[in-house]
Every structure is written in structure tokens, then in C-alpha cells.
Design an enzyme around this catalytic site. Structure first.
Site, mmCIF file in Angstrom:
data_model
loop_
_atom_site.group_PDB
_atom_site.id
_atom_site.type_symbol
_atom_site.label_atom_id
_atom_site.label_comp_id
_atom_site.label_asym_id
_atom_site.label_seq_id
_atom_site.Cartn_x
_atom_site.Cartn_y
_atom_site.Cartn_z
ATOM 1 N N CYS A 1 -67.628 16.855 -6.117
ATOM 2 C CA CYS A 1 -66.651 16.006 -5.531
ATOM 3 C C CYS A 1 -67.142 15.345 -4.170
ATOM 4 C CB CYS A 1 -65.347 16.992 -5.140
ATOM 5 S SG CYS A 1 -63.859 16.100 -4.652
ATOM 6 N N GLY B 1 -72.369 22.834 -8.068
ATOM 7 C CA GLY B 1 -71.166 23.273 -7.713
ATOM 8 C C GLY B 1 -69.759 22.410 -7.584
ATOM 9 N N CYS B 2 -68.606 22.781 -7.833
ATOM 10 C CA CYS B 2 -67.416 22.111 -7.921
ATOM 11 C C CYS B 2 -67.192 20.983 -6.638
ATOM 12 C CB CYS B 2 -66.221 22.802 -8.236
ATOM 13 S SG CYS B 2 -66.065 24.255 -7.133
ATOM 14 N N TYR B 3 -67.561 21.727 -5.547
ATOM 15 C CA TYR B 3 -67.618 20.981 -4.181
ATOM 16 C C TYR B 3 -68.491 20.125 -4.104
ATOM 17 C CZ TYR B 3 -63.809 24.360 -2.133
ATOM 18 O OH TYR B 3 -62.674 25.040 -1.866
#
Lengths: 345, 345, 345, 345
Positions: free
Chosen positions: D153, D148-150
């Protein structure tokens, strides 16, 4: 009708004061000063006001200001107000200062992040203008140190919970985000639209000047030294501020108790709007107003509370709160001039 | 105090009506209808209004609406109002319709771009709600066809010049730009923020439905058929509309004569602000208001005039003008409820 | 591999040149100059380039520049290039100048909107760098006057139609809109994000300096004096430009003939993308690229054509076109280094 | 050249894959599927790609996909991939799935936030595609669960510090902010430009589905259960993600030691860019790329570290990382196709 003036009328906070005071039913706006634009009609600087205001900007002169106004708003960079305010007070004027110059009780704290203070004796007389929290002192004061925008946004939900002893003060973390108008109208690459397009970032991460201001207030509330973590960020928009604030709980409490603590403390406060547990507030919903909307989540398994608060950094975070404080000082209806209804979009 | 209702209260124009009417000193907002949100508090749909309005949304029912309100604003998509309005008028209500259903005098023109009209007989009774231009008719009318946003922005500066015979009607070109709220709250890819970021484009370039509305008004003013070029564009922002309108001059005139024509026609009109020759108006300066700011340039070597006009498409372009029309119909101060001062930023 | 340098590397056009040239397969970027940032690593000025470029900014010195590079891009404000370029040419360098200094054939036209020209003798040697139109001259030239962004956007669709004699040249009106990067990196209130939020307006409405540049090119194409109407507007975004250009037709023609005229003229041109009749191009679809997308509508009843063209003002409107011109001058594949595919969002 | 396909090509992650793969030197993009747009040219859905791709969208058919491609990217909503992937693997294809379906090792964790998993047996075979951290597993795998993007990051800076035992895992707080493209192309009021203008807010504050994904990875690294606080926020922009992550230190360490831990762990990793102590990264500087920029502050008096990391949520947070993973799986240069240089503005 009370005569009021704005010193430093052409910065963003000054211009927002002009906007609010122009629509205030109980005051006459009688004088605007601006070093940069002296001699020019205010509406030529802010064409949005075309036809709505007849005043020209003037150079600041003590006698002229005292002659024209009984309440003076100072919307200047810090350091200048401390040189102007003593004379205004000697002339019996009420002063609401939007800079940091009169926010601190302890001059050392001020000097640790700003510069030498040349009017220290006034610090004990000035009231900290967090309207809902210090209303009693504000009503008695001649001089108000209007809070920083971040301090307003973060302290409003935090103060009652700290005061009540619900939070572990060593755990406080405020992750705050501000629109660009907080940086003012002065030119800088930071606020160039090309640099901000599709940009989000933290700034001043090793120390922002609003932090000692918050620590001082929270330390007094907690009766123990508070040294919070505060990380400000810059949003790619003009107006609006949010803080998501994290704290560990000192004891087991329910979300109901949290909510009651806040709603009891702010009972009768027209500008505090409390959301139900788990609902996050939105900066767009307070734009142009004096509202502070507050939401929170209780993370039971982690014994932590997450508080989210939003304000308009130019409204409740600056000029709205300044007018609110004037209303309190003058015994007016506290909502006078502050009935703006936020745009639906 | 007059009781007013908003039918279709949860679209953007409806919600802007709710905002303005909530702050209007002479009216009680008594009923809000919404098919989609019936049964829900309005403030749950628009949390910006939290604590500022107590009404729930309801399904539209004729008897209930007539019971609660004497003035009804219709903020529905075209086609629906023509089925509701006849019964409201029969019950003696005043109706201000924001759709296209009652804007046209000639049903054929309406039907050429919309659909069959089922209440043609009302077209001769309705007044076209371009407030400053048709104030006399509006004051007498029971039914107002509130103008389209593009029509408002383009016609206001053009009407007096055409009426006066200064422009070559065959040369009219309106290059207009609108914020996304003009497309409404209904979901579409067009208004997805990701599609609009750093995007600008023309749309409906082979024919937009506001064109025949403008042609009909201008044809009447010019007493000769007008068939203008109108190209709308979509701006990457929420609220605001600008039109740059081009026309050839019929005869040699000075910029002073142009200015006099406009300022004489709009003398005493509080919402028209005329800029000096060569100064362009800015949508930001009318945001949230009922103002139309107008500028122009006379291109002498090319015998052409360039007119620039700006409005807030939801304000003067929709809900602000609708409330202005209500004020005219009811004999109230025409600025009542419309004193919003635009934000400095 | 050819050694190239950028003079004035830290403005927006300069930095976009650095970006493109860093990814160009046939060149070595060997020297960057910047008065303001001399001595600093380029990546400290543009952290987006962190790790992607090793060069420091230097002060401009003729010998040093000539030693390091064989092709020099000048990305300075006008007036400076005319003092630097003669010496560079004497040293046998190829120069692509992004300022206005070498765009004009007629020094009087240049001086009418800029200032006295101190290298007039070079104007007859320089080629106007509208890549697709003047490719033959560009291939032969040592010096290119790279076109203004507005000129590029407006001339590309207009030039073939004017050349072919299809348009009434007295009827030309270009309503153009630009993102803020066109105003450059220098600080001004105009590009302050707070001033641009929800703002759209025309500017320089009584005369923009790109107009005589366009008139000169069109006059040569039409073989009759052209004096167009040109009104630029400022979009609340960073990159992107659109022009909607209006003209009356000289004779009856079909949309097919219009399309054929454009597609024949630009046959084999990889950066011109022609839309079908009635479809409007979008600035977002050319962002970061060297494309010019063109659409049009033929208004038969009004005997008028509406042309819509979009470019990235920093790409095709400045640095992309400059690199395209270098490719032509050096006999490289004209698309070398310009294969960027626009983001889907 | 390897033949690759994108299943679900018209969502934002799918379209970004198409963009990257079109420019990839070692692959042929041979098939695109889309239920919604089957039969239409891809460039008609994304006109930015006009002239750059010749493929039409097709309905997903196993035999057809297997015939056309050897590597398949799945850019579908979770739940669909688990039904398609088993057959693709049986046909010997390599699959990189951008949904959550193959990110978890523990099916119970998946099912606690998604729905019943119908291909549990594949979870032990799939590699978690956090490219720099799990490169060894990725190189061996036939199936990748792209993070996932979160998670990308937040985990990239956190993983080495947790692995090294430097942080108190009970203190982890990630305050993350995402651009709107993370919400996808499906229509919702949340991503309506009018709702997002001047808006910033937290969302899913009582539980976001990326949290258990992060907890699982961190638990394995820490060898003790991790249950972090994670509060996502929505930024008024299209692309870009930042997380400011807070943690208490387990022991006294210096900023140099922190920096060394990160720079040693990511030595030789071309897409990780580490800022010096006290410097905050900016989402604008990684836009359109596969970079993760990382900064941090050591707060010594509070024994706390503040980590700031930025990615492009569609790039490193989705499609860029997916292509990186393909490069690893195929033994290509890991930067192939990922050389995009971020725009200066």
C-alpha cells in the site's frame, strides 16, 4: 441550582449536552430549543431519554430563553450564533457556543474559512474554551468559543510541547481520524451506513476549517507563525477521534523529558490521562467521557516525535468540554456532571 | 457504605460490575479477583478505567474475600460458583451469582443442561433475581441466582401476561437476538470481528441452556407446563439484545387491556419503559443502562400478540440487574448507582 | 450478445445490476438512466467502478431506451414503472421490473398497500420472478415482476412445504431481519450510521408491504387463504437478510421428510444450498451472490418447524435474481454472470 | 490448465487464494493443506464455499504436493516456508510465498526483525513480488517473496516518486490503517468484536516488521539509506487498508508533474487507478479486488506532498497480488482470475 438552556438541542452535540446536563448535580435544565422539532417532546426525538426528561422543544425566542436560563449553550451551525449571542450577553447571560463563531481572535482568519462576521467586537471578549489550557480566561469570561473537536484532540498534547519550544513548528503534521457523529445529524450520503461499511478514507484534504483555528492557537504559543499539515479521515463508527501527530524535535531530548513536560503542564487536570512511552491510546477507552488520553513515541534515530491522542468527539470534543467550561465559569467542581466511566466494552 | 467484592472481575460481566459499582454512592469496592490476571492492576486489563480504580486483581481466597467484603458478586462461569458460595454464606455474606448455578428451583432441570449440582440444598434458599418480578423474595434472600440475559429480556414482558392467563402457553415462540458480548471475553472464532462483519445467523437452534430456565419460571406462573420455542441469534455488534416474542391469545382482548396488564404490573418500576401499541423499541436506546423497553402489536385478525423487548445484555441482562438486586437486598434506593442515561448516539 | 439497459441505475439495486451485468459474458450494457445524475459518468457516482465502465447516466427517453436495448431492467420506486412499461412492451422489449408494480395478480391486493394501478391489464401477463419456483412462466414472459427481498427469503423455503401440505397455514410466523441497503440510497435518519451503531429493532410492525405479496403466493400454493405474521427488523449492517420462519406441522413427519421435500423440489437448482438438520445458515456466506442458504430444525415435542433462510438482499433479493430471470427469459445458462464466490471474510 | 496448490489454505490469505483460484480460468486447484483441519472438507471450514469446491484439507507432504501441483502458494506464518521451499524448488516447482521469508535481499535485515534464516542462499534468487514494480524479475523467477500488505500500500505510490528523486527521503512518514483481517484468523483479544467496536488505535508504534521491508526497497530506489517513520493503526472493520504518506519535496514541482510521474510509471497497469489531484481514495472502492487506488495533494506553501493509497489488505495486499504474480510467472494475461468488480455498497 443554576438554570441552563440548550439552543439547538436536537443535533448530536445538543442531545449530548442534554444527556450530560440531565445528570449534572448543580443545574436545572429548563429550556430546549429546536427549529425543526418545536412543539415536540424531546424524548420523542430521542427515545433513549424516555422518562428521563419532561421538556418539549421550543422555537428560539430571546425573551423566553432569558427568562428561563442563566447559562445558555449554543449548539447551532456556525453563522447563527453570531446573530443570537450579542442579545444574550446584553441580558447578562453566560454563553458557551459550540460553533466556530467565537473561537477566533482574528476576524480575518474566521472570514477566510467561514463567512463575514457580524459580531467582530465580541471576538476579543470571548475565551477559547480549551479547558485545561485557558482555564484562567474561561473563569473570567461571559462568552466561550468552544473548540472544534479536531482542534481539541490535536492541541491538547501539542500545546505544552510547542509552548516549551521543543518542536520544529514547520514540521507539524496531524493525521486525524473521526467517527461519523462529527458530521452531525443532518442527512448526507457520507454518513449512510451502506456507504461507510468497510470504508475508510481521508476527506477535505485540500483544506479543513479546523486548521486555521489550530494554527492561530499554536502561532500564539510558538510566537512564530505556524502552518501545520492537517489531514482528517472518516472512521466507520459513530463516536471517537484519534490524531497521530508528527513533529521534528528542535533539540535532543529524552522521552522522560517529553513526558515530564506534559505531566507537569497537566498536573491536577482530571481529564488528561497520560500513557507511558510507546503505549497507544484507544478511542474506545474514552467513549462517552470528557477524557483525553495521550501517548507518544520518541523516534531517536529520526529525531522525531509521534504523538497519539484520543477523545470522544461528542464528549471532550464538544459537549463534555462545554460543560467543563460551564463548571469553570460558575466556580463549580470542574468534574461536576462529568463522572461518566467509560464502558469496558 | 457497604464493602463489596467482585469474584471474576475481568470478564465482561465482571468489568461491567466494576464500572457500575465504582460509581455507586453507597458502596466501597474493596476486592477484585481474577485467576488469569492475579497481581495486575485492574486498570491495566481495562485501560478505560485508567485513574478511576486503584485495585489489583487477586486470586480468590475465602478468608481474604470474607475479610474485605460483605456483599459478593460472583461473575464466573457456571460450575465454579456452586463450590465457592456455600462457604461465603456460612460466613454470613450476601451473594449475587451471575452464573446459572442458583437460578433453578429444580436441580434436575439444572442438571439436564449443565452438570451435576454439588450444592442442591441451596437451590431452595436462593431467589431468582428477576428484580421487578421477584422483588419480595430478593429482599429476604442471602443468595441470588441472577437471571440469564435472554431470560430477562423474554420473561419481563411475558410474565404478567402469562400470570394473568391471557396467552396460550403452547403457542409461545421467542425469536431473540444478542450482541456478541453475551458470548463473553473468552476467545472464539465466533466473536472474531472478521467472522461477524456483515454476518447474522441463528445459533444453538436445537437447544440453548436459557430455555429450561425460562420454562421453569413460566410453568410456575402459568400453573401448567410451558415448553416454549426459543431461537437465539447473534448480532454483529457488542452490546444489546432484542426478543420478538409471539403468542396466541386465549380470548379476545384489546390492545388497551394488554397495555394495562403490563403497566399495572410494572407500576412504580423505574427500569421498565412501556411503548405505546405498534411502536418497536430499539437496543440502542437502552445501551449502558438497566432499562427494559417493551413494545407490542396486537394482530386481531390472527388472534396473536407480538411482543418486542430490548435490554443491554451486560446491563439489565447481567450486571445492572445484579446491582439492582443488591440494592433490594440491602434496602437501598433501588436505582442507586443505576442512573446512567443512554447515549443519544 | 444482447443489448441491455438499466433504468434507475444509481440506486443500490440499479448499481448492483450494473456490477453484475458488467461482468456478464452474454450481454452488452448499453444504456443507464438516472434522473438525479443525468449527464454524469456512472463511475463518478460509484467510484468503485472507476475504469470499469464507460457509460454516462441519461434521462429516461422511450425512443432512446428502445434504440439501445432489447432487455430493460427497471430499478425505480414503485408507481413509476407502471407508466413506463406498457410502451416498452409495445416496442417488443423484455422487461424485468424490480418494483412492486407487476408482482401481484390481483390489482386489489396491490392497491390495498400501494396506490391505484394504472396498468392493471398487464398483471395477468407478468410472471412473478421467484426464479426457481416460477421458472416455466418466467421463460415465457415478456414482463417480470421481480419479487421483494423479504418475499424471496421467506418464500423459497416455505413454498415447497406449503405446496406439499405439510404446514398449518394459520400458524405461519416470519421473523425477518435485513441489512440497511434494503432501505435504499435515499437519505433518512434510519440509515444514518450513528443511529444504527449498536442498534437493532423491529420496524413497520403493524404492516409491511411485502406481506400481501407473500400471502398471495402462499394462498395460491396452499389453495386456502394464508394470512401470515411477518415482522421485519433492521440489522446494523449493509447487505444481508435472514428470516427465521415458524410453522406448526399438519402431521407427524421426520426431519428427513422435510429435507427430502426441499431437496427434491430444488433438485438441479444451482443457487439453493440446503444445510443439514440443525445447522443455521449465515448471511455472510451468501454476501455478493445469488445464493439462498436454507437450514431448519424440527421441534418434535412442540410439533413445530423452524426454518432459517439467508440471502443477500441486493443479490438474490433483488439484482441477482433479476439477472437470473433474464437468463431464463433468454434461454441462457441460468448461472451466466452469477458465478461470484462469496468472500471468506 | 495449470495445477496449483495452496499450502496453509485455511487462514484468511489462504482462503482468499482459494476463492480467487476457484474462479481462475487457467488453473486447476488440486491440493489444499492445513495442519489444523487436515481431513476435513474445505467447505466445512468456510461454508461460504459450500458446493463450490470439492477438496478436503490435507497434511503437508512434499511428495504429495509435488505430485498434485506445479505452482504452489505458501500461506503460512513466516519461518515455516523457509523449511519447505528449498525442496519444492528442487522439484522444479514455482513458489509464491506470502510470508516474509523471501522478501528480503539482505538476510541481516530479515534476521533483525524475524529470526535466524535457514535458507539464505535463496534470498538472491527470489523476486520481490510488488507486481507492477518488479514485473521483469517476477517473470523470470521460480520463487516470489510476496510483499507485506502495508509495504504494498505504501510503496506503490512512493516508489516512482522516490526513484525519480522528487522526495526528501529523510522526511518520509507513513500513517497507515488496516482492517482486522490483516491480523489473521488466529484468535486474540485484539480482534474480538467487543474490543473493536467503536475502537480505533495505533499499534506496534515502536516498531512494526514491515518497516525494514519498505526501507530496503526504498533504499535501493533512492540509492541512499531510507529510514522512514511508519505508524500502523487498526480499523474497526474486516478488510481494507489506507496509508496517508507524507513527504517533503526536494524541489519545486507542480501537481501535474507529480501526476505525470505516477501515470507514466504505471501506464498500462490495469490495477493502478490514479485519482485527480485533491481527491481521496476510499477502501470500500477496492474491497475484494486487486486494485490500488491512489490520490494526492500538493501542499505548496508547506513544500509537502500528501499521498493517499488504498488496497484490500487480503486482495492486492496478499492473495490478489500473489495470483497476479503467478500470472506474470506463467505468461498468462496478467488480469486472469482478477476481474472482480467491487460491490457498489
Amino acid at each position: 441550582m443554576i438554570n441552563v438552556g440548550v439552543v439547538g438541542a436536537t443535533g448530536y452535540a445538543g442531545a449530548e449536552l442534554v444527556r450530560i446536563l440531565t445528570g449534572h448535580p448543580d443545574v436545572n435544565l429548563t429550556i430546549l430549543t429546536s427549529r425543526q422539532y418545536a412543539g415536540q417532546p424531546f424524548e420523542s426525538i430521542y427515545p433513549a431519554m424516555k422518562g428521563l426528561i419532561g421538556l418539549d422543544c421550543e422555537t428560539y425566542e430571546l425573551a423566553r430563553v432569558c427568562d428561563k436560563a442563566d447559562v445558555i449553550f449554543m449548539a447551532l451551525p456556525h453563522k447563527l450564533p453570531m446573530t443570537f449571542v450579542p442579545d444574550l450577553l446584553k441580558n447578562g447571560k453566560k454563553v458557551i457556543d459550540l460553533s466556530a463563531d467565537f473561537r477566533f481572535s482574528d476576524p480575518d482568519k474566521y472570514e477566510s474559512v467561514y463567512q463575514p462576521h457580524t459580531s467582530k467586537e465580541l471576538l476579543s471578549q470571548s475565551a477559547y474554551g480549551l479547558s485545561e489550557v485557558f482555564a484562567d480566561q474561561i473563569k473570567q469570561a461571559q462568552l466561550i468559543g468552544n473548540p472544534g473537536c479536531y482542534a481539541t484532540c490535536i492541541l491538547l498534547p501539542l500545546y505544552p510541547l510547542i509552548k516549551e519550544g521543543l518542536l520544529d513548528t514547520s514540521s507539524l503534521i496531524a493525521d486525524a481520524k473521526s467517527g461519523a457523529s462529527g458530521a452531525g445529524r443532518a442527512l448526507s450520503l457520507t454518513t449512510h451506513i451502506c456507504e461507510m461499511t468497510e470504508s475508510f478514507k481521508a476527506y477535505k484534504v485540500t483544506g479543513h476549517r479546523h486548521k486555521p483555528e489550530m494554527d492561530e492557537i499554536l502561532t500564539a504559543a510558538a510566537k512564530t507563525p505556524v502552518d501545520m499539515t492537517f489531514i482528517p479521515h472518516l472512521l466507520p463508527m459513530a463516536r471517537g477521534m484519534e490524531s497521530t501527530t508528527y513533529a521534528s524535535l528542535k533539540k535532543n531530548i529524552t522521552s522522560r523529558e517529553i513526558r515530564d513536560c506534559l505531566s507537569d503542564y497537566y498536573a491536577g487536570c482530571p481529564f488528561i490521562r497520560l500513557h507511558e512511552h510507546g503505549k497507544a491510546p484507544d478511542t474506545a477507552h474514552v467513549r462517552g467521557t470528557n477524557f483525553c488520553d495521550i501517548g507518544f513515541v520518541l523516534e531517536e534515530t529520526r529525531n522525531r516525535i509521534v504523538i497519539m491522542s484520543v477523545i470522544d468527539n461528542l464528549g471532550k470534543g464538544a459537549s463534555g468540554q462545554a460543560v467543563h467550561n460551564m463548571n469553570l465559569m460558575l466556580g463549580l467542581d470542574e468534574t461536576a456532571g462529568l463522572h461518566a466511566i467509560p464502558y469496558p466494552v
